[in-house]
Design an enzyme around this catalytic site. Structure first.
Site, PDB file in Angstrom:
ATOM      1  N   GLN A 216       0.870  -1.186   0.000  1.00 16.74           N
ATOM      2  CA  GLN A 216       0.000   0.000   0.000  1.00 16.74           C
ATOM      3  C   GLN A 216       0.907   1.237   0.000  1.00 16.74           C
ATOM      4  OE1 GLN A 216      -3.776  -0.714   0.328  1.00 16.74           O
ATOM      5  NE2 GLN A 216      -2.645  -2.445  -0.545  1.00 16.74           N
ATOM      6  N   GLY A 257     -12.003   2.863   3.144  1.00 16.81           N
ATOM      7  CA  GLY A 257     -11.001   1.960   2.600  1.00 16.81           C
ATOM      8  C   GLY A 257     -10.019   2.643   1.657  1.00 16.81           C
ATOM      9  N   HIS A 258      -9.018   1.866   1.220  1.00 11.05           N
ATOM     10  CA  HIS A 258      -7.971   2.430   0.377  1.00 11.05           C
ATOM     11  C   HIS A 258      -8.507   2.830  -0.993  1.00 11.05           C
ATOM     12  CE1 HIS A 258      -6.836  -1.975  -0.937  1.00 11.05           C
ATOM     13  NE2 HIS A 258      -7.995  -1.610  -1.400  1.00 11.05           N
ATOM     14  N   ASN A 259      -7.889   3.876  -1.530  1.00 12.63           N
ATOM     15  CA  ASN A 259      -8.198   4.402  -2.878  1.00 12.63           C
ATOM     16  C   ASN A 259      -9.572   5.056  -2.982  1.00 12.63           C
ATOM     17  OD1 ASN A 259      -5.758   3.176  -3.618  1.00 12.63           O
ATOM     18  ND2 ASN A 259      -6.779   1.353  -4.416  1.00 12.63           N
TER      19      ASN A 259
END
Length: 355
Positions: A216, A257-259
């Site tokens: 990440q 969450g990511h992105n």
């Protein structure tokens, strides 16, 4: 034992002075000299308090209130008891908040919990960090190498700011918050216990060697005037940044969450779960406990009802709800149809065997 109060008590103001702060009209100008020493609910107000009324649900409380004055719309003006001075306003609650912001300005943004005006002796600050003049750091906070923090920012007790994080001016980082891999704008309020910039949940699942972790390597970018509620987590991106748009307000215990990209001036209520790689437009409102699947797009101005589960894109200005979420008119029609079927089925069973 005397009970403490946690906000500064404002000086008394006359009703005429408070009316002048707002778009409200004092119906009986002869009451303009009435002293108001605080704000209260209809139920708890006394003769020195200002209250407001804008919901028929509380009509009984209006009838029995002991408040000295009440903000109320023209529609309900005649319902106010004779002993209560009336401030007539098109939007009573909005004008009540205008007055509250004036009287209790110290409650609008967190300050040092310990009354610090500078750097607490027990704070740990790497020598390569750069803090502008006017930064306040409470006891036991840790600020890592290469960090930059703008003037007027308060870093709470036991907060940890990781290497090279950038935090703008007039921000607040709540106690026990951890921040890494993040760029944060001006006037951002981060309440206690948040985690920002940690790994996203990225794995190649169920391979021959087990679950393989995906690096990440992105960041979290939080633009100006954002507020982040207590206990919220915002994962850093894997390839693209996780972005929180200007003016967005996030409630407590939200998982981002990511992105994920969230637009400007959005409202996210408590316990929302946003899966990775979502794109949320501007001025979107999500009710409490909404869950949204990954890789979806939520259009500008969309609204999602509390406790809904979203598995499809939502168009701009859509009003969706349910499990799984769909346009609210369709959802309501389906609920009514199911309830009708249930009633009809119950009636049929009661009639069985009768000839």
């Amino acid at each position: 034992m005397a009970q403490p109060t946690f906000s500064k008590q404002p000086p008394s103001s006359t009703l005429a002075e408070l009316a002048a702060l707002t778009k409200a009209a004092l119906v009986d100008p002869s009451r303009g000299g009435l002293e108001i020493r605080g704000l209260a609910s209809l139920e708890e107000a006394g003769p020195m308090h200002l209250a407001f009324f804008d919901n028929l649900k509380y009509a009984d409380q209006l009838a029995s209130t002991r408040a000295g004055a009440c903000l109320v719309s023209a529609r309900f003006e005649a319902s106010v008891p004779a002993h209560v001075a009336v401030l007539r306003a098109a939007q009573p609650f909005r004008e009540f908040v205008t007055i509250a912001r004036e009287l209790y300005s110290d409650a609008l943004r967190p300050q040092s919990w310990f009354g610090n005006a500078g750097i607490a002796p027990s704070a740990v600050i790497d020598p390569t960090a750069h803090l502008e003049d006017g930064v306040i750091v409470d006891p036991l906070a840790v600020i890592g190498p290469g960090v930059e923090i703008g003037a007027g920012t308060v870093v709470g007790s036991a907060a940890v700011i990781g290497a090279n994080v950038r935090i703008g001016r007039d921000c607040n980082v709540g106690a026990h918050t951890a921040i890494q891999s993040a760029l944060i704008g001006n006037n951002v309020l981060i309440h206690p216990g948040c985690s920002i910039g940690q790994d996203g949940y990225g794995f190649v699942f169920f391979g021959p060697g087990g679950h393989v972790k995906v690096p990440q390597t992105g960041r979290v970018v939080i633009q100006n005037d954002v507020e982040v509620g207590a206990g919220t987590t915002i994962d850093r991106g894997s390839l693209r940044d996780t972005v929180i748009g200007e003016g967005t307000k996030i409630d407590n215990q939200v998982q981002i969450g990511h992105n994920v990209t969230i637009g400007r001036h959005c409202l996210l209520a408590a316990q929302i779960g946003l899966a990775g790689s979502l794109t949320i437009g501007d001025n979107v409102a999500l009710g409490a406990k909404v869950g949204i699947n990954n890789h979806l797009k939520i259009g500008d101005g969309a609204q999602v009802t509390a406790m809904s589960a979203v598995k499809d894109d939502i168009p701009a200005n859509g009003r969706w709800g349910g499990h799984f979420a769909k346009p609210t008119k369709q959802w309501f029609r389906e609920i009514v149809a199911v309830e009708r079927l249930a009633r009809d089925g119950a009636a049929d069973k009661k009639g069985e065997g009768r000839e």
